[in-house]
Design a protein around this motif. Structure first.
Motif, mmCIF file in Angstrom:
data_model
loop_
_atom_site.group_PDB
_atom_site.id
_atom_site.type_symbol
_atom_site.label_atom_id
_atom_site.label_comp_id
_atom_site.label_asym_id
_atom_site.label_seq_id
_atom_site.Cartn_x
_atom_site.Cartn_y
_atom_site.Cartn_z
ATOM 1 N N TYR A 29 6.707 -24.171 -3.947
ATOM 2 C CA TYR A 29 7.481 -22.878 -3.668
ATOM 3 C C TYR A 29 8.754 -22.733 -3.998
ATOM 4 C CZ TYR A 29 3.838 -22.815 -0.111
ATOM 5 O OH TYR A 29 2.257 -22.759 0.298
ATOM 6 N N LEU B 137 -4.370 -19.569 6.052
ATOM 7 C CA LEU B 137 -4.558 -18.931 4.526
ATOM 8 C C LEU B 137 -5.824 -18.061 4.482
ATOM 9 C CD1 LEU B 137 -3.136 -21.492 2.022
ATOM 10 C CD2 LEU B 137 -2.179 -19.359 2.696
ATOM 11 N N ASP C 283 -2.469 -24.738 8.016
ATOM 12 C CA ASP C 283 -2.093 -23.752 6.969
ATOM 13 C C ASP C 283 -3.310 -23.257 6.353
ATOM 14 O OD1 ASP C 283 0.153 -22.602 6.051
ATOM 15 O OD2 ASP C 283 -0.163 -23.572 4.095
ATOM 16 N N GLU D 173 6.645 -17.301 11.506
ATOM 17 C CA GLU D 173 6.838 -18.423 10.348
ATOM 18 C C GLU D 173 7.623 -19.282 10.976
ATOM 19 O OE1 GLU D 173 5.452 -18.876 7.791
ATOM 20 O OE2 GLU D 173 4.473 -16.995 7.051
ATOM 21 N N TYR E 113 8.856 -18.100 2.219
ATOM 22 C CA TYR E 113 8.502 -19.211 1.454
ATOM 23 C C TYR E 113 9.261 -19.540 0.238
ATOM 24 C CZ TYR E 113 5.048 -21.851 4.339
ATOM 25 O OH TYR E 113 4.289 -22.317 5.538
ATOM 26 N N CYS F 7 5.391 -14.225 5.102
ATOM 27 C CA CYS F 7 5.022 -15.355 4.416
ATOM 28 C C CYS F 7 5.580 -15.421 3.261
ATOM 29 C CB CYS F 7 3.234 -14.880 4.473
ATOM 30 S SG CYS F 7 2.437 -16.134 3.507
ATOM 31 N N PHE G 121 7.320 -18.468 -8.329
ATOM 32 C CA PHE G 121 6.763 -18.028 -7.024
ATOM 33 C C PHE G 121 7.252 -17.145 -6.529
ATOM 34 C CE2 PHE G 121 5.929 -18.522 -2.477
ATOM 35 C CZ PHE G 121 4.547 -18.738 -2.690
ATOM 36 N N GLU H 118 -3.302 -20.905 -4.418
ATOM 37 C CA GLU H 118 -2.486 -22.069 -3.672
ATOM 38 C C GLU H 118 -3.003 -23.034 -2.663
ATOM 39 O OE1 GLU H 118 0.465 -19.363 -1.923
ATOM 40 O OE2 GLU H 118 0.967 -21.038 -0.379
#
Ligand SMILES: Cc1ncc(C[n+]2csc(CCO)c2C)c(N)n1
Length: 253
Positions: A192, A74, A70, A234, A165, A161, A197, A107
């Motif tokens: 999340y 990102l 992850d 995902e 989430y 994304c 969010f 994040e």
């Protein structure tokens, strides 16, 4: 309780937290995107990685694998925003993109730094992590879209994304209630599983809806297919983390 909801959330409750009913009335293109991805989207929430994350039994090893992937993800994800920004002359969308870049960096700080410290992930592990085939497929696809396609395509590539989430986070938080207190992955769920969010998905959905209004049906169809591919990416990001599978064939290691 509905048999089709992976977390067993009652229909009325589920309706109250559904992305389309709660946050997105009158977004027909967003609804079309969600409906096209719905089978993968709904199945995805029931996969072992997320079920075990929700009940706190996920192994630390699997979670660390996910975190390292992850972290790499990102960086690419932020770069895609930057390319979109360079292609965009709509002041509102430029502002949204700039905020999203800051949000995604934040994040990384919140979740990644937390788990790096908590789970003892070393700087060497972070520096030497190699992207898995599944994660690379996801980000390569986004980067290719960013370099070759118009703005709306890039925003649609970014959407799974943020939206998946936000939806999963809210639903996981709602399904586990008080047991979050002792969940080792609480920081992830807290991050999340909040209305705040949702902001990171809502701006994107709104901007896409506006841009889609002027597009021919053929392009909308392509975008819908592209969105489903994103939701599948995902899905596989978690599935491959659960299997700790770095390469296309498990036996290649
Ligand atoms: C593989 C993968 N997909 C989605 C996210 C979630 N996420 C990353 S940046 C961002 C936008 C707001 O900061 C969101 C929702 C993730 N962490 N990893």
């Amino acid at each position: 309780m509905t048999a089709t909801d992976p977390l067993g959330i009652a229909p009325a409750e589920r309706n109250a937290i559904m992305p389309l009913t709660r946050f997105l009335p009158d977004h027909p293109f967003a609804e079309r995107l969600y409906r096209a991805a719905e089978p993968v989207w709904e199945e995805g929430l029931g996969q072992p990685f997320l079920r075990e994350l929700a009940d706190g039994t996920l192994s630390r090893e699997r979670f660390v694998f996910y975190m390292l992937q992850d972290y790499l993800y990102l960086n690419d994800y932020v770069n895609v925003h930057a390319i979109a920004f360079a292609k965009c002359d709509d002041p509102k969308i430029r502002q949204d993109l700039a905020q999203a870049i800051a949000g995604a960096s934040n994040e990384t700080d919140q979740v990644h730094d937390f788990f790096r410290d908590r789970f003892g992930i070393t700087d060497e592990q972070m520096a030497s992590a190699r992207q898995s085939a599944f994660a690379r497929s996801y980000t390569s696809n986004m980067i290719a879209i960013a370099y070759t396609k118009p703005l709306i395509d890039i925003l649609v590539a970014l959407l799974p994304c943020a939206w998946v989430y936000a939806d999963y986070g809210t639903r996981i938080a709602a399904s586990i209630g008080e047991s979050i207190e002792t969940n080792p992955y609480r920081a992830w769920i807290d991050m999340y599983g909040t209305d705040d969010f949702w902001e990171s998905a809502v701006w994107l959905i709104d901007d896409i809806e506006r841009l889609a209004a002027g597009e021919p049906e053929e392009h909308l169809q392509q975008l819908t297919e592209q969105f489903v591919v994103g939701v599948e990416h995902e899905y596989m990001f978690w599935a491959s983390a659960y299997e700790m599978q770095r390469r296309w064939r498990p036996e290649w290691h």
